[in-house]
Design a protein around this motif. Structure first.
Motif: not given
Length: 211
Positions: A165-187
């Motif tokens: 999950l943290n793979t998708f949090e790189v560069g984020s201001a907040e790490i919440d352990g949740k990945i939305t569809r938009d975040e997945f697509m943006n990554y």
């Protein structure tokens, strides 16, 4: 499941070179290059920064919010360039940009096949169908037993899920352990930008997620 370090490094270098030589004239393209010069997670990172600062949840940004978001993301741009970028997104001249349209415009162009397989991968991971991927979702679809660090006892199943999950949090201001569809697509838009060949990208996603 991410870009290879080599392709990611090559993309960063290419974007930085284009920025340094001022090859990109379009304001949107310049901001996109600024994000991608930070790696595959760059587009997702700026999206998350703006989402966090949208306190009233109206999914729109005025110039002051846009300026603050750019700064919070760590980009330092000249006032004139900031105004040019904002104006490029504010197509109707209302002084406000739609958050969703902003992200869609910022994403690197992708073929329909690439977008489709990213959605397919998200749907497979989102076991509960609530449009958010969490550790609970992964427990049903991501088998860690073949993971070398699980086999040698270095990491537990839970730790491997958190790392994924943290793979998708790189560069984020907040790490919440949740990945939305938009975040997945943006990554994966960022990953896609580092891979020129459609067939290779599709094969990578199929192998990574066993689609």
């Amino acid at each position: 499941m991410a870009a290879t370090s080599r392709s990611d490094t090559e993309m960063r270098q290419k974007c930085k070179k284009m920025l340094n030589t001022k090859q990109a004239k379009d304001p949107v393209e310049r901001l996109r290059l600024q994000c991608l010069s930070r790696g595959s997670a760059g587009i997702k990172g700026i999206g998350r920064v703006f989402r966090i600062m949208d306190d009233d949840k109206n999914r729109s940004l005025d110039f002051a919010e846009f300026k603050k978001g750019i700064r919070d993301y760590g980009l330092y741009l000249e006032p004139k360039e900031l105004e040019e970028m904002f104006g490029a997104f504010d197509k109707d001249g209302s002084g406000v940009i739609d958050f969703d349209e902003f992200l869609i415009a910022l994403r690197p162009p992708m073929s329909k096949a690439r977008r489709g397989i990213i959605d397919e991968a998200f749907n497979k991971l989102d076991k509960t169908g609530d449009q958010v991927i969490t550790i609970e979702d992964l427990k049903g679809v991501y088998n860690v037993k073949m993971h070398p660090k699980f086999q040698n006892g270095e990491m537990t199943e839970e730790q491997i899920f958190v790392k994924f999950l943290n793979t998708f949090e790189v560069g984020s201001a907040e790490i919440d352990g949740k990945i939305t569809r938009d975040e997945f697509m943006n990554y994966y838009c960022g990953v896609s930008a580092s891979i020129d060949n459609d067939a290779y990208f599709l094969l990578m996603m199929k192998n990574a997620y066993k689609l």
